[in-house]
Enzyme design. Structure first.
Site, PDB file in Angstrom:
ATOM      1  N   ALA A   1      45.600 -19.323  85.941  1.00 16.63           N
ATOM      2  CA  ALA A   1      45.062 -20.018  84.759  1.00 16.63           C
ATOM      3  C   ALA A   1      45.192 -19.178  83.478  1.00 16.63           C
ATOM      4  O   ALA A   1      45.313 -19.733  82.380  1.00 16.63           O
ATOM      5  CB  ALA A   1      43.604 -20.388  85.008  1.00 16.63           C
TER       6      ALA A   1
ATOM      7  N   HIS B   1      47.743 -17.271  82.622  1.00 20.41           N
ATOM      8  CA  HIS B   1      49.097 -17.502  82.095  1.00 20.41           C
ATOM      9  C   HIS B   1      49.184 -18.886  81.435  1.00 20.41           C
ATOM     10  O   HIS B   1      49.803 -19.046  80.387  1.00 20.41           O
ATOM     11  CB  HIS B   1      50.138 -17.457  83.221  1.00 20.41           C
ATOM     12  CG  HIS B   1      50.309 -16.123  83.864  1.00 20.41           C
ATOM     13  ND1 HIS B   1      49.949 -15.876  85.170  1.00 20.41           N
ATOM     14  CD2 HIS B   1      50.818 -14.959  83.399  1.00 20.41           C
ATOM     15  CE1 HIS B   1      50.237 -14.627  85.481  1.00 20.41           C
ATOM     16  NE2 HIS B   1      50.768 -14.038  84.424  1.00 20.41           N
TER      17      HIS B   1
ATOM     18  N   GLN C   1      49.255  -2.195  77.383  1.00 20.25           N
ATOM     19  CA  GLN C   1      50.573  -2.839  77.294  1.00 20.25           C
ATOM     20  C   GLN C   1      50.738  -3.563  75.966  1.00 20.25           C
ATOM     21  O   GLN C   1      51.786  -3.486  75.316  1.00 20.25           O
ATOM     22  CB  GLN C   1      50.737  -3.812  78.458  1.00 20.25           C
ATOM     23  CG  GLN C   1      51.907  -4.773  78.299  1.00 20.25           C
ATOM     24  CD  GLN C   1      52.147  -5.627  79.510  1.00 20.25           C
ATOM     25  OE1 GLN C   1      52.671  -5.155  80.511  1.00 20.25           O
ATOM     26  NE2 GLN C   1      51.799  -6.907  79.450  1.00 20.25           N
TER      27      GLN C   1
HETATM   28  O1  PAF Z   1      52.391  -8.362  81.810  1.00 19.87           O
HETATM   29  C1  PAF Z   1      53.401  -8.650  82.491  1.00 19.87           C
HETATM   30  O2  PAF Z   1      53.418  -9.610  83.260  1.00 19.87           O
HETATM   31  C2  PAF Z   1      54.644  -7.791  82.363  1.00 19.87           C
HETATM   32  O3  PAF Z   1      54.318  -6.453  82.182  1.00 19.87           O
HETATM   33  C3  PAF Z   1      55.613  -8.271  81.263  1.00 19.87           C
HETATM   34  C4  PAF Z   1      54.993  -8.193  79.891  1.00 19.87           C
HETATM   35  C5  PAF Z   1      56.033  -9.714  81.554  1.00 19.87           C
HETATM   36  C6  PAF Z   1      56.876  -7.405  81.264  1.00 19.87           C
HETATM   37  O4  PAF Z   1      57.515  -7.422  82.495  1.00 19.87           O
END
Ligand code: PAF
Length: 278
Positions: free
Chosen positions: A35, A37, A155
């Site tokens: 959910a 995503h 990230q």
């Molecule tokens: O967060 C993720 O799913 C991954 O690190 C990403 C940003 C798609 C890069 O592979």
């Protein structure tokens, strides 16, 4: 929704939209969509008439003893969920399509300022792998805007810095973490938890909330970190770190500036990460 597997097809589709003057929003993923995503896709939909998602389990961002081989791959179900969420295009390349000359020979993008601390200290090379694949995907998809979940807070900052340093014309948007009812941040890796571990995992968010509360009342960062680590260890977690940092650059916390408390801890076979800004 179109599902495309090659760079040539992807470029042709995006070229048509760009020629029509349509903005493109992009949600990069490693698939096994949940959910959280789908919420990113909805946020993308609100920002541009064209929405692209990618599903690519990127070998460059996994260490040699990490879960690349067993990372859940559920492309058919992912495609169904994306189509239902009104995504226009799914780009799902094979590893050879992304790294045709071999992954070892591929150009690497590093973000030195942010990559060796916190998760980077425990996962050497991980953020170079992320920065490399995201820079490459930006080059292929050419989005106007790209959306990332704030659960992966380090990230997000790495990608922002990479994009700014390389002068990429992409607006980077962070979207607040989507949580289960008990507070656990949604993650594909939650399924590595057994039933009993799954109920214990909610402690991670409670520890973050308690840390933010204590810091807000003036407690010292070192004391809060030590207390949070002890709570997790006593409950059977194996914490990598729990740290209070400046939210803008993950440096030491500075008076009067937004802060973030970040945690990474193993529970059974799952490495869980989460964070809370305050
Ligand atoms: O967060 C993720 O799913 C991954 O690190 C990403 C940003 C798609 C890069 O592979």
């Amino acid at each position: 929704m179109q599902t495309l597997h090659t760079v040539t097809e992807l470029r042709a589709a995006v070229r048509t939209w760009r020629a029509a003057g349509e903005r493109v929003a992009f949600v990069p993923t490693m698939g096994n969509l949940h959910a959280g995503h789908i919420h990113l896709i909805a946020e993308a939909r609100a920002r541009a008439p064209r929405v692209v998602a990618s599903v690519f389990v990127n070998p460059l961002q996994f260490g040699p003893s990490e879960d690349f081989d067993k990372y859940p791959r559920t492309l058919a179900a992912d495609a169904e969920r994306l189509a239902a969420a009104d995504c226009d295009l799914l780009f799902a390349p094979a590893v050879e399509e992304m790294y045709p000359g071999g992954r070892e020979a591929h150009t690497v993008v590093t973000v030195p300022a942010l990559s060796d601390i916190l998760c980077g200290a425990f996962r050497p090379g991980h953020f170079a792998g992320v920065a490399t694949v995201v820079a490459k995907l930006f080059g292929l998809v050419q989005p106007d805007v790209a959306l990332f979940g704030e659960k992966d807070f380090q990230q997000l900052l790495v990608i922002r810095r990479m994009s700014a340093d390389l002068g990429l014309p992409v607006e980077i948007v962070g979207i607040p973490t989507v949580r289960e009812a008990d507070g656990l941040a949604m993650s594909s890796r939650n399924q590595y938890l057994g039933a009993e571990e799954r109920s214990r995992a909610a402690l991670i968010y409670k520890v973050l909330q308690e840390a933010a509360r204590a810091l807000g009342e003036g407690a010292r960062a070192e004391d809060v970190e030590a207390r949070g680590l002890a709570t997790l260890s006593n409950a059977g977690f194996r914490p990598d770190y729990l740290a209070v940092r400046a939210a803008s650059d993950l440096g030491p916390p500075r008076a009067g500036e937004p802060r973030v408390v970040l945690v990474a801890a193993w529970l059974g076979k799952a490495r869980l990460i989460d964070n809370l800004r305050f």
